[in-house]
Design a protein around this motif. Structure first.
Motif, PDB file in Angstrom:
ATOM      1  N   MET A  27       1.059  -1.224   0.034  1.00  0.00           N
ATOM      2  CA  MET A  27       0.003   0.157  -0.003  1.00  0.00           C
ATOM      3  C   MET A  27       0.785   1.220  -0.114  1.00  0.00           C
ATOM      4  N   GLU A  28       0.785   2.014  -1.099  1.00  0.00           N
ATOM      5  CA  GLU A  28       1.201   3.378  -1.184  1.00  0.00           C
ATOM      6  C   GLU A  28       0.247   4.389  -0.937  1.00  0.00           C
ATOM      7  N   GLY A  29      -1.023   4.050  -0.763  1.00  0.00           N
ATOM      8  CA  GLY A  29      -1.946   4.915  -0.542  1.00  0.00           C
ATOM      9  C   GLY A  29      -2.597   5.327   0.746  1.00  0.00           C
ATOM     10  N   PHE A  30      -1.523   5.972   1.401  1.00  0.00           N
ATOM     11  CA  PHE A  30      -1.875   6.547   2.740  1.00  0.00           C
ATOM     12  C   PHE A  30      -1.107   7.962   2.995  1.00  0.00           C
ATOM     13  N   ILE A  31      -1.246   8.586   4.110  1.00  0.00           N
ATOM     14  CA  ILE A  31      -0.596  10.011   4.243  1.00  0.00           C
ATOM     15  C   ILE A  31       0.612   9.767   5.403  1.00  0.00           C
ATOM     16  N   PRO A  32       1.737   9.811   4.640  1.00  0.00           N
ATOM     17  CA  PRO A  32       2.803   9.375   5.673  1.00  0.00           C
ATOM     18  C   PRO A  32       2.935  10.244   6.879  1.00  0.00           C
ATOM     19  N   ALA A  33       2.668  11.552   6.731  1.00  0.00           N
ATOM     20  CA  ALA A  33       2.863  12.589   7.893  1.00  0.00           C
ATOM     21  C   ALA A  33       1.929  12.110   8.950  1.00  0.00           C
ATOM     22  N   GLN A  34       0.499  11.471   8.734  1.00  0.00           N
ATOM     23  CA  GLN A  34      -0.298  11.089   9.839  1.00  0.00           C
ATOM     24  C   GLN A  34       0.200   9.871  10.375  1.00  0.00           C
ATOM     25  N   VAL A  35       0.694   8.989   9.599  1.00  0.00           N
ATOM     26  CA  VAL A  35       1.274   7.660  10.212  1.00  0.00           C
ATOM     27  C   VAL A  35       2.608   8.005  11.034  1.00  0.00           C
ATOM     28  N   ASN A  36       3.170   8.748  10.417  1.00  0.00           N
ATOM     29  CA  ASN A  36       4.526   9.167  11.585  1.00  0.00           C
ATOM     30  C   ASN A  36       4.051   9.673  12.882  1.00  0.00           C
ATOM     31  N   GLU A  37       3.028  10.622  12.720  1.00  0.00           N
ATOM     32  CA  GLU A  37       2.813  11.417  14.148  1.00  0.00           C
ATOM     33  C   GLU A  37       1.960  10.190  14.930  1.00  0.00           C
TER      34      GLU A  37
END
Length: 210
Positions: A157-167
């Motif tokens: 899955m590339e369909g995600f928001i990295p900044a939100q996952v990181n947080e």
């Protein structure tokens, strides 16, 4: 046809997982070892693998993946995160591991250490981060292949928001950045996608022999 090719034809990006089925500890250990043994540039493995089992944490991550059900229904969620600003410290850590593993003095590999530093440390930070992010895709490929061998379903899955996952996972505080997600588990019998014929380029459209 080889068993490997048969398993590649068997696998697909699972859209609906059976939430009642879980991967065994033994199979999970095999998948982890396959990822650990993945090839990487210079063997440096400039990334971390986060295995998310906690259902509450995965529920928090689901909106960051645009609500995709696989995040909560699969047996496990795996987050691939590249190390940001990878440089001399990471290379020195690798050198110590090489020295211990091969039982050789650090001094004997100093030339190789200097060579790696010369090629990596001087790069702009943005270029180093792009390089380390690319390494995670190699690890993902090994996960997909090993999962297929075990008849375990997997969805990259590339369909995600990295900044939100990181947080949510606190990755930014660890100097990490989420680059890829993968869900692993077992397909639901109602997932119609499993019956679709695999669509790939024909050989003549894909391969060029020079």
């Amino acid at each position: 046809m080889s068993t490997f090719i048969e398993n590649q034809n068997w696998r697909y990006a699972t859209k609906k997982f059976d939430a009642s089925k879980k991967i065994t500890a033994e199979d999970l250990a095999t998948l982890k070892e396959a990822i650990r043994l993945t090839a990487s540039s210079y063997g440096l493995q400039p990334y971390k693998i986060i295995i998310v089992e906690n259902p509450e944490l995965r529920a928090q991550l689901q909106p960051a993946a645009y609500g995709q059900a696989q995040v909560v229904d699969a047996s496990h969620l795996i987050v691939f995160a590249n190390e940001l600003n990878f440089g001399a410290e990471g290379i020195d850590n690798f050198a110590r591991t090489m020295s211990e593993t091969r039982e050789i003095p650090l001094e004997s590999i100093q030339g190789y250490v200097d060579y790696m530093k010369g090629n990596i440390v001087g790069l702009p930070e943005e270029s180093r981060n792009l390089w380390s992010a690319k390494q995670t895709y190699i690890a993902l490929g090994n996960l997909l292949n090993s999962a297929a061998e075990l008849k375990i379903d997997a969805t990259p899955m590339e369909g995600f928001i990295p900044a939100q996952v990181n947080e949510i996972l606190g990755l930014d505080k660890l100097g990490l950045n989420a680059t890829l997600l993968a869900t692993i588990g077992y397909r639901h019998e109602e997932d119609a996608t499993q019956h679709y014929k695999k669509v790939r380029k024909y050989n003549e459209d894909l391969f060029i022999t020079l």
